[in-house]
Write a protein that holds these residues in place. Sequence first.
Motif, PDB file in Angstrom:
ATOM      1  N   THR A   1       0.823  -1.332   0.206  1.00 17.93           N
ATOM      2  CA  THR A   1       0.464  -0.021   0.110  1.00 17.93           C
ATOM      3  C   THR A   1       0.910   1.378   0.355  1.00 17.93           C
ATOM      4  O   THR A   1       2.132   1.240   0.422  1.00 17.93           O
ATOM      5  CB  THR A   1      -1.007   0.158   1.454  1.00 17.93           C
ATOM      6  OG1 THR A   1      -0.243   0.434   2.480  1.00 17.93           O
ATOM      7  CG2 THR A   1      -1.363  -1.300   1.051  1.00 17.93           C
TER       8      THR A   1
ATOM      9  N   THR B   1       0.108   6.197  -0.734  1.00 20.56           N
ATOM     10  CA  THR B   1      -0.206   7.093  -0.985  1.00 20.56           C
ATOM     11  C   THR B   1       0.029   7.908  -2.139  1.00 20.56           C
ATOM     12  O   THR B   1       1.831   7.698  -2.254  1.00 20.56           O
ATOM     13  CB  THR B   1       0.294   8.220   0.302  1.00 20.56           C
ATOM     14  OG1 THR B   1      -0.683   7.494   1.390  1.00 20.56           O
ATOM     15  CG2 THR B   1      -1.079   9.792  -0.310  1.00 20.56           C
TER      16      THR B   1
ATOM     17  N   TYR C   1      -5.351   6.692  -2.198  1.00 18.93           N
ATOM     18  CA  TYR C   1      -4.579   5.869  -1.388  1.00 18.93           C
ATOM     19  C   TYR C   1      -4.440   4.499  -3.067  1.00 18.93           C
ATOM     20  O   TYR C   1      -5.389   4.480  -3.114  1.00 18.93           O
ATOM     21  CB  TYR C   1      -5.330   5.068  -0.217  1.00 18.93           C
ATOM     22  CG  TYR C   1      -4.631   3.618  -0.006  1.00 18.93           C
ATOM     23  CD1 TYR C   1      -3.914   3.841   1.660  1.00 18.93           C
ATOM     24  CD2 TYR C   1      -5.534   2.454   0.225  1.00 18.93           C
ATOM     25  CE1 TYR C   1      -3.502   2.511   2.399  1.00 18.93           C
ATOM     26  CE2 TYR C   1      -5.542   1.312   0.740  1.00 18.93           C
ATOM     27  CZ  TYR C   1      -5.050   1.603   1.703  1.00 18.93           C
ATOM     28  OH  TYR C   1      -4.018   0.755   2.264  1.00 18.93           O
TER      29      TYR C   1
ATOM     30  N   ARG D   1     -10.110   2.554   3.323  1.00 16.39           N
ATOM     31  CA  ARG D   1      -8.863   1.579   2.428  1.00 16.39           C
ATOM     32  C   ARG D   1      -9.179   0.879   2.641  1.00 16.39           C
ATOM     33  O   ARG D   1      -8.601  -0.841   2.165  1.00 16.39           O
ATOM     34  CB  ARG D   1      -7.596   2.796   3.626  1.00 16.39           C
ATOM     35  CG  ARG D   1      -7.473   3.712   3.617  1.00 16.39           C
ATOM     36  CD  ARG D   1      -6.236   4.255   4.023  1.00 16.39           C
ATOM     37  NE  ARG D   1      -6.190   3.626   5.490  1.00 16.39           N
ATOM     38  CZ  ARG D   1      -6.475   5.121   6.038  1.00 16.39           C
ATOM     39  NH1 ARG D   1      -7.881   5.955   5.938  1.00 16.39           N
ATOM     40  NH2 ARG D   1      -7.043   4.736   7.387  1.00 16.39           N
TER      41      ARG D   1
END
Length: 233
Positions: free
Chosen positions: A2, A4, A19, A46
Amino acid sequence: MTATITLETLDKAGSFEAYLAEPANGAAKAAIVVIQEIFGVNAGIRRKCDQLAEVGYLAIAPDLFWRLEPGIELDPDIPDQFQAALGWMGKFDQTQGTRDIEATIRTARDKINGGKVGAVGYCLGGRLAYMTAARTDIDASVGYYAVGIDGLLGEKHAIARPLMLHIAGSDHFVTPDVQAKMHEGLDDQPKVTLHDYPGVDHGFATEFGKRRADEAAKLADQRTMAFFAENLA
Protein backbone atom coordinates in the motif's frame (compact mmCIF):
# COMPACT_ATOMS: atom_id res chain seq x y z
CA MET A 1 1.65 -3.30 -0.88
CA THR A 2 0.00 0.00 0.00
CA ALA A 3 1.05 3.59 -0.59
CA THR A 4 -0.20 7.13 -0.96
CA ILE A 5 0.34 8.41 -4.49
CA THR A 6 -0.13 11.78 -6.16
CA LEU A 7 -2.25 12.15 -9.29
CA GLU A 8 -2.55 15.07 -11.70
CA THR A 9 -5.91 16.52 -12.69
CA LEU A 10 -7.00 16.09 -16.29
CA ASP A 11 -6.06 19.69 -17.12
CA LYS A 12 -2.69 19.34 -15.31
CA ALA A 13 -3.58 22.41 -13.23
CA GLY A 14 -3.59 20.63 -9.89
CA SER A 15 -2.84 17.40 -8.08
CA PHE A 16 -4.44 15.25 -5.43
CA GLU A 17 -3.59 12.19 -3.39
CA ALA A 18 -4.98 8.68 -3.56
CA TYR A 19 -4.61 5.51 -1.52
CA LEU A 20 -3.13 2.67 -3.57
CA ALA A 21 -3.25 -1.04 -2.76
CA GLU A 22 -1.54 -3.59 -5.01
CA PRO A 23 -1.44 -7.40 -5.00
CA ALA A 24 1.44 -8.87 -3.04
CA ASN A 25 2.94 -10.41 -6.16
CA GLY A 26 2.67 -7.12 -8.06
CA ALA A 27 0.75 -8.68 -10.98
CA ALA A 28 -2.74 -7.16 -10.99
CA LYS A 29 -5.40 -8.82 -13.16
CA ALA A 30 -7.24 -5.47 -13.50
CA ALA A 31 -7.67 -2.21 -11.62
CA ILE A 32 -10.58 -0.85 -9.59
CA VAL A 33 -11.18 2.75 -8.54
CA VAL A 34 -12.79 2.82 -5.08
CA ILE A 35 -14.99 5.90 -4.70
CA GLN A 36 -15.39 7.31 -1.21
CA GLU A 37 -18.47 8.00 0.84
CA ILE A 38 -19.01 11.48 2.25
CA PHE A 39 -16.57 10.53 5.01
CA GLY A 40 -13.46 10.73 2.85
CA VAL A 41 -10.82 8.08 2.28
CA ASN A 42 -11.18 6.70 5.78
CA ALA A 43 -10.26 3.33 7.30
CA GLY A 44 -13.30 1.63 5.77
CA ILE A 45 -12.47 2.78 2.23
CA ARG A 46 -8.83 1.81 2.64
CA ARG A 47 -9.98 -1.63 3.82
CA LYS A 48 -12.10 -1.98 0.67
CA CYS A 49 -8.95 -1.31 -1.36
CA ASP A 50 -6.91 -3.78 0.66
CA GLN A 51 -9.50 -6.53 0.15
CA LEU A 52 -9.48 -5.98 -3.61
CA ALA A 53 -5.68 -6.19 -3.64
CA GLU A 54 -5.86 -9.43 -1.69
CA VAL A 55 -7.81 -11.04 -4.56
CA GLY A 56 -5.57 -9.71 -7.31
CA TYR A 57 -6.78 -6.23 -8.22
CA LEU A 58 -4.90 -2.96 -8.13
CA ALA A 59 -7.16 -0.61 -6.15
CA ILE A 60 -7.01 3.20 -5.98
CA ALA A 61 -9.16 5.44 -3.79
CA PRO A 62 -8.76 9.12 -4.79
CA ASP A 63 -9.26 11.91 -2.26
CA LEU A 64 -12.17 13.58 -4.04
CA PHE A 65 -12.71 16.28 -1.41
CA TRP A 66 -9.20 17.66 -1.91
CA ARG A 67 -10.42 20.95 -3.39
CA LEU A 68 -12.37 21.58 -0.18
CA GLU A 69 -9.78 20.26 2.25
CA PRO A 70 -7.20 17.54 1.55
CA GLY A 71 -7.22 14.47 3.73
CA ILE A 72 -10.73 14.60 5.16
CA GLU A 73 -11.29 11.39 7.14
CA LEU A 74 -14.44 11.04 9.24
CA ASP A 75 -16.24 8.40 11.31
CA PRO A 76 -19.98 8.08 10.53
CA ASP A 77 -20.67 6.68 14.00
CA ILE A 78 -19.61 9.97 15.66
CA PRO A 79 -22.56 12.42 15.34
CA ASP A 80 -20.47 15.57 14.97
CA GLN A 81 -18.36 13.97 12.27
CA PHE A 82 -21.46 12.68 10.48
CA GLN A 83 -22.87 16.21 10.37
CA ALA A 84 -19.53 17.55 9.16
CA ALA A 85 -19.59 15.01 6.34
CA LEU A 86 -23.04 16.20 5.25
CA GLY A 87 -21.63 19.72 5.11
CA TRP A 88 -18.71 18.67 2.92
CA MET A 89 -21.08 16.85 0.58
CA GLY A 90 -23.13 20.03 0.16
CA LYS A 91 -20.03 21.93 -0.96
CA PHE A 92 -18.64 19.21 -3.24
CA ASP A 93 -18.64 19.74 -7.02
CA GLN A 94 -19.71 16.36 -8.40
CA THR A 95 -18.81 17.21 -12.00
CA GLN A 96 -15.26 18.06 -10.98
CA GLY A 97 -15.22 14.94 -8.85
CA THR A 98 -16.14 12.83 -11.86
CA ARG A 99 -13.28 14.40 -13.80
CA ASP A 100 -10.91 13.49 -10.96
CA ILE A 101 -12.24 9.93 -11.13
CA GLU A 102 -11.48 9.97 -14.86
CA ALA A 103 -7.92 11.08 -14.09
CA THR A 104 -7.69 8.20 -11.61
CA ILE A 105 -8.95 5.76 -14.24
CA ARG A 106 -6.20 6.88 -16.60
CA THR A 107 -3.55 6.45 -13.91
CA ALA A 108 -4.90 3.02 -13.02
CA ARG A 109 -4.92 1.94 -16.66
CA ASP A 110 -1.33 3.07 -17.08
CA LYS A 111 -0.28 1.10 -14.01
CA ILE A 112 -1.69 -2.13 -15.46
CA ASN A 113 -0.34 -1.54 -18.97
CA GLY A 114 -3.62 -0.63 -20.61
CA GLY A 115 -5.76 -3.30 -18.96
CA LYS A 116 -9.36 -3.02 -17.82
CA VAL A 117 -10.48 -0.67 -15.06
CA GLY A 118 -13.62 -0.86 -12.94
CA ALA A 119 -15.09 1.39 -10.28
CA VAL A 120 -17.01 0.77 -7.08
CA GLY A 121 -18.53 3.51 -4.95
CA TYR A 122 -20.57 3.91 -1.79
CA CYS A 123 -23.24 6.48 -0.87
CA LEU A 124 -22.08 9.66 -2.65
CA GLY A 125 -19.56 7.33 -4.28
CA GLY A 126 -22.42 5.18 -5.55
CA ARG A 127 -23.89 8.21 -7.28
CA LEU A 128 -20.46 9.03 -8.68
CA ALA A 129 -20.12 5.43 -9.91
CA TYR A 130 -23.29 5.99 -11.95
CA MET A 131 -21.92 9.29 -13.28
CA THR A 132 -18.63 7.55 -14.08
CA ALA A 133 -20.50 4.87 -16.03
CA ALA A 134 -22.28 7.56 -18.05
CA ARG A 135 -19.42 10.01 -18.54
CA THR A 136 -16.15 8.05 -18.83
CA ASP A 137 -14.68 5.01 -20.57
CA ILE A 138 -14.76 2.86 -17.41
CA ASP A 139 -15.11 -0.85 -18.21
CA ALA A 140 -17.56 -1.73 -15.41
CA SER A 141 -19.03 0.10 -12.41
CA VAL A 142 -20.80 -0.77 -9.15
CA GLY A 143 -22.72 1.59 -6.87
CA TYR A 144 -23.81 0.77 -3.32
CA TYR A 145 -26.81 2.71 -1.94
CA ALA A 146 -26.31 5.47 -4.49
CA VAL A 147 -28.12 8.71 -3.69
CA GLY A 148 -30.13 10.85 -6.10
CA ILE A 149 -30.08 8.52 -9.10
CA ASP A 150 -33.63 9.60 -9.98
CA GLY A 151 -32.15 12.97 -10.94
CA LEU A 152 -29.60 11.35 -13.28
CA LEU A 153 -31.90 9.11 -15.30
CA GLY A 154 -31.53 11.43 -18.29
CA GLU A 155 -27.96 10.13 -18.63
CA LYS A 156 -28.87 6.44 -18.72
CA HIS A 157 -28.56 6.22 -22.51
CA ALA A 158 -24.88 7.15 -22.19
CA ILE A 159 -24.15 4.05 -20.11
CA ALA A 160 -22.41 1.79 -22.63
CA ARG A 161 -20.70 -0.66 -20.28
CA PRO A 162 -22.01 -2.74 -17.39
CA LEU A 163 -23.27 -1.02 -14.24
CA MET A 164 -24.59 -2.74 -11.10
CA LEU A 165 -26.47 -0.89 -8.35
CA HIS A 166 -27.15 -2.27 -4.87
CA ILE A 167 -30.27 -0.71 -3.30
CA ALA A 168 -30.95 -0.69 0.45
CA GLY A 169 -34.65 -1.36 0.82
CA SER A 170 -35.02 0.72 4.01
CA ASP A 171 -32.62 3.48 2.99
CA HIS A 172 -33.68 6.68 4.75
CA PHE A 173 -31.71 8.71 2.19
CA VAL A 174 -33.19 6.87 -0.83
CA THR A 175 -36.89 6.62 -0.09
CA PRO A 176 -39.29 4.06 -1.61
CA ASP A 177 -40.55 6.52 -4.25
CA VAL A 178 -36.96 7.16 -5.41
CA GLN A 179 -36.26 3.42 -5.48
CA ALA A 180 -39.38 2.95 -7.62
CA LYS A 181 -38.16 5.64 -10.04
CA MET A 182 -34.78 3.90 -10.27
CA HIS A 183 -36.45 0.65 -11.26
CA GLU A 184 -38.84 2.37 -13.65
CA GLY A 185 -36.01 4.23 -15.32
CA LEU A 186 -33.32 1.54 -15.36
CA ASP A 187 -34.90 -1.91 -15.46
CA ASP A 188 -35.05 -1.71 -19.25
CA GLN A 189 -31.47 -0.43 -19.63
CA PRO A 190 -29.61 -3.52 -20.88
CA LYS A 191 -26.29 -2.51 -19.34
CA VAL A 192 -27.72 -1.89 -15.84
CA THR A 193 -28.49 -4.47 -13.14
CA LEU A 194 -30.32 -3.54 -9.93
CA HIS A 195 -30.30 -5.61 -6.75
CA ASP A 196 -32.63 -4.86 -3.82
CA TYR A 197 -31.85 -5.67 -0.18
CA PRO A 198 -35.11 -5.48 1.81
CA GLY A 199 -35.00 -4.24 5.37
CA VAL A 200 -31.47 -2.83 5.39
CA ASP A 201 -30.51 0.82 5.66
CA HIS A 202 -28.01 3.11 3.99
CA GLY A 203 -24.42 2.10 4.63
CA PHE A 204 -25.18 -1.59 5.09
CA ALA A 205 -21.93 -2.71 3.41
CA THR A 206 -19.56 -0.55 5.43
CA GLU A 207 -16.47 -2.39 6.68
CA PHE A 208 -16.61 -0.97 10.19
CA GLY A 209 -19.18 0.46 12.53
CA LYS A 210 -22.83 0.32 13.48
CA ARG A 211 -24.31 0.64 9.99
CA ARG A 212 -23.16 -2.75 8.70
CA ALA A 213 -25.76 -5.46 7.97
CA ASP A 214 -23.48 -8.45 7.62
CA GLU A 215 -25.67 -10.87 5.65
CA ALA A 216 -26.73 -8.29 3.06
CA ALA A 217 -23.18 -6.90 2.85
CA LYS A 218 -21.71 -10.32 2.12
CA LEU A 219 -24.33 -11.04 -0.55
CA ALA A 220 -23.77 -7.67 -2.23
CA ASP A 221 -20.00 -8.11 -2.14
CA GLN A 222 -20.27 -11.61 -3.63
CA ARG A 223 -22.33 -10.19 -6.48
CA THR A 224 -19.84 -7.37 -6.95
CA MET A 225 -16.86 -9.70 -7.15
CA ALA A 226 -18.63 -11.99 -9.64
CA PHE A 227 -19.57 -8.91 -11.69
CA PHE A 228 -15.96 -7.70 -11.81
CA ALA A 229 -14.66 -11.20 -12.55
CA GLU A 230 -16.93 -11.32 -15.59
CA ASN A 231 -16.49 -7.78 -16.86
CA LEU A 232 -12.84 -7.03 -16.10
CA ALA A 233 -11.41 -10.30 -17.38
